[in-house]
Scaffold this motif. Structure first.
Motif, short mmCIF file in Angstrom:
data_model
loop_
_atom_site.label_atom_id
_atom_site.label_comp_id
_atom_site.label_asym_id
_atom_site.label_seq_id
_atom_site.Cartn_x
_atom_site.Cartn_y
_atom_site.Cartn_z
N ALA A 270 -16.37 6.43 36.65
CA ALA A 270 -17.20 5.25 36.95
C ALA A 270 -16.65 4.01 36.23
CB ALA A 270 -18.64 5.51 36.52
N TYR A 271 -16.25 4.20 34.98
CA TYR A 271 -15.68 3.09 34.19
C TYR A 271 -14.43 2.54 34.89
CZ TYR A 271 -12.84 1.00 30.51
OH TYR A 271 -12.02 0.16 29.79
N GLU A 272 -13.58 3.45 35.33
CA GLU A 272 -12.33 3.01 35.95
C GLU A 272 -12.56 2.39 37.34
OE1 GLU A 272 -9.80 6.44 35.34
OE2 GLU A 272 -9.41 5.83 33.26
N LYS A 273 -13.76 2.60 37.88
CA LYS A 273 -14.12 1.93 39.14
C LYS A 273 -14.87 0.62 38.85
CE LYS A 273 -15.91 4.56 42.58
NZ LYS A 273 -15.05 4.68 43.76
N GLY A 274 -14.89 0.19 37.61
CA GLY A 274 -15.46 -1.11 37.28
C GLY A 274 -16.82 -1.09 36.61
N ASN A 275 -17.33 0.08 36.31
CA ASN A 275 -18.64 0.16 35.62
C ASN A 275 -18.40 0.10 34.12
OD1 ASN A 275 -20.70 0.79 37.90
ND2 ASN A 275 -18.90 2.06 38.31
N ASN A 276 -18.41 -1.09 33.59
CA ASN A 276 -18.05 -1.30 32.18
C ASN A 276 -19.20 -1.08 31.22
OD1 ASN A 276 -15.37 -2.19 32.63
ND2 ASN A 276 -16.22 -4.09 33.43
N GLY A 316 -13.09 1.04 27.00
CA GLY A 316 -14.41 1.43 26.50
C GLY A 316 -15.54 0.79 27.29
N GLN A 317 -16.53 1.62 27.59
CA GLN A 317 -17.75 1.11 28.24
C GLN A 317 -18.67 0.53 27.17
OE1 GLN A 317 -19.49 4.55 30.15
NE2 GLN A 317 -19.51 3.54 32.12
N THR A 318 -19.34 -0.54 27.46
CA THR A 318 -20.28 -1.12 26.51
C THR A 318 -21.64 -0.42 26.63
OG1 THR A 318 -19.19 -3.24 26.76
CG2 THR A 318 -21.41 -3.28 25.83
#
Ligand code: PA5
Length: 474
Positions: A270-276, A316-318
């Motif tokens: 999900a992060y690599e698809k833009g979910n930061n 890293g996701q926030t």
């Protein structure tokens, strides 16, 4: 409490935490969701990360904490009993990983108004975790405790953290004034056995000491004496907590597609698809500080500039902390209608420890009478269902952790689950999840400003920085 109920296989299985990731998938939330192809693409990295987790297990000493030495557990229980019998309050001085776990576990497992309860009901000492150096806060602490009747647990892995060592200096002074030469009987140190100043101070003054194993970093330390002593003092069954963690370990070891690896992998996809952003949203006040603890674990472990090959990745996701239902009235608008840049993780509790029925009052008001006769339990559950539905319907990614109940066994599982999920995400991202180089610069500046020896060059660097322009300060 049933003694050692966690030995019963059926009870244990009934308490198994479940991870529901339906709403991470494109088939359920639409185009922003994770597709079969995304999962296939991740497969080689997943297989490699599984292998790394296996090979590195020995170096991840925190993974063995559920199986700690029985003598240590006995010692902690005895110390806790002594504190319960002889002190009115127990204060933790620590910060980051030396504080967030004790706060989270205590809030999860004790009465939500613990300190305000009548002593007869509470039975155990009042509990405070002082994880900041705000001068007003420490003064106010001394307005509500009597240092002579308080046990102070100074927790610091490094034994040098300035915030905690400042607290140590203050409390030493306070206790010397209150108790004279016997001051150290009101102190317990939890620290590294060999490194840092706290261990030296403890041995000079004969302070009772617990060790943090060398391979256990702050944010992975809740299941060692860092968390176990405060929990035991507050009456929590630490053996059940560890049994829960061991149970989660057995689930993780029994299959590669276990819930912790799935959480880590889906978060990374999900992060690599833009979910930061990773929103952690328990629907239970008891779990509010689990979200704080998770925020540190996720942020400090995965927020890295360099990967393991020294390549700049700035990853890293926030993490964002939220609480259901409270934050439905502050954040949910953004989560349903804002950008596709976040994953919301709900934590659901099937059975609360209390049930409250909404009375048949004011029935003449039709618009509120539908509430009458329902329980708050039904209301919170309906609101969680509604929020999950609304977020999914708007196409935003979300998942859910489901706890049958909040008890020491499920909390032990939850902590271990997140720790392994974080380490696994670190493997997938090819970063070191166990260091925190990014916090050093700020600390070094503070040392230089306080004229610490060895930081003269940093002070010179600071003296040469361009002053801020007044015209940009209104
Ligand atoms: O996770 C970590 O390592 C950090 O957050 C530490 O827990 C925090 O900086 C406090 O460090 P120490 O326990 O050494 O005082």
């Amino acid at each position: 409490m049933n003694d050692k109920r966690y030995i019963d296989v059926d009870w244990k299985n009934g308490m198994r935490i479940r991870f529901d990731y339906n709403n991470m998938l494109a088939e359920n939330v639409g185009s922003a969701g994770i597709t079969e192809a995304d999962i296939m693409n991740m497969r080689p990295r997943f297989t490699k990360a599984v292998e790394n987790m296996r090979n590195k297990r020995k170096s991840m000493e925190w993974r063995e904490l559920p199986y700690q030495n029985k003598d240590l557990i006995e010692d902690i229980k005895q110390t806790a009993k002594y504190i319960q019998e002889n002190y009115d309050a127990f204060v933790v001085f620590g910060i980051g990983g030396s504080a967030l776990g004790p706060i989270a576990v205590h809030t999860a497992l004790n009465n939500l108004r613990y300190n305000e309860l009548d002593k007869q009901l509470r039975k155990t000492p009042k509990f405070y975790v002082e994880d900041n150096i705000d001068p007003e806060r420490i003064r106010s602490l001394f307005q509500v405790i009597d240092p002579k009747r308080t046990m102070f647990n100074v927790i610091t892995k490094s034994g040098n953290t300035p915030e905690t060592m400042a607290q140590m200096l203050i409390i030493t002074d306070v206790l010397k004034k209150a108790l004279g030469s016997g001051f150290s009987k009101n102190l317990i140190a939890t620290t590294d056995e060999l490194k840092g100043n706290l261990i030296k101070i403890a041995s000079e003054y004969g302070i009772k000491t617990y060790y943090i194993p060398s391979g256990v970093g702050g944010r992975f330390s809740e299941l060692c004496p860092v968390g176990l002593l405060p929990a035991a003092v507050c009456g929590i069954d630490i053996e059940e907590l560890l049994a829960g963690a061991a149970y989660m370990d057995s689930i993780i070891e029994s299959s590669d597609s276990n819930p912790a690896y799935m959480f880590g992998a889906l978060s990374v996809i999900a992060y690599e698809k833009g979910n930061n952003i990773s929103v952690m949203m328990p629907y239970a006040d008891s779990l509010k500080y689990i979200a704080d603890w998770y925020a540190q674990l996720w942020a400090e472990s995965l927020g890295k500039r360099l990967d393991n090959d020294n390549k700049q990745v700035f990853c890293g996701q926030t993490p964002v902390k939220a609480l259901g239902v409270t934050d439905q009235h502050s954040q949910i608008q953004l989560y349903t209608e804002g950008g596709f840049d976040k994953v919301v993780t709900f934590i659901k509790v099937d059975r609360f420890r209390e049930e409250v029925t909404i009375p048949h009052e004011l029935k003449q008001y039709e618009d509120i009478s539908y509430l009458c006769g329902h329980t708050l339990n039904e209301l919170i559950s309906a609101e969680l269902f509604g929020t999950e539905y609304a977020i999914s319907k708007s196409g935003h990614l979300n998942n859910m952790l489901i706890l049958s109940e909040v008890n020491a066994f499920t909390i032990g599982q939850l902590l271990y689950f997140f720790e392994v999920a974080t380490a696994f995400a670190g493997e997938l991202l090819n970063i070191n999840a166990f260091d925190q180089p990014g916090v050093e610069e700020g600390k070094n500046v503070a040392y230089a400003l306080l004229n610490r020896k060895g930081y003269e060059d940093k002070l010179k660097e600071l003296q040469s920085i361009k002053p801020k322009d007044e015209k940009y300060i209104k």
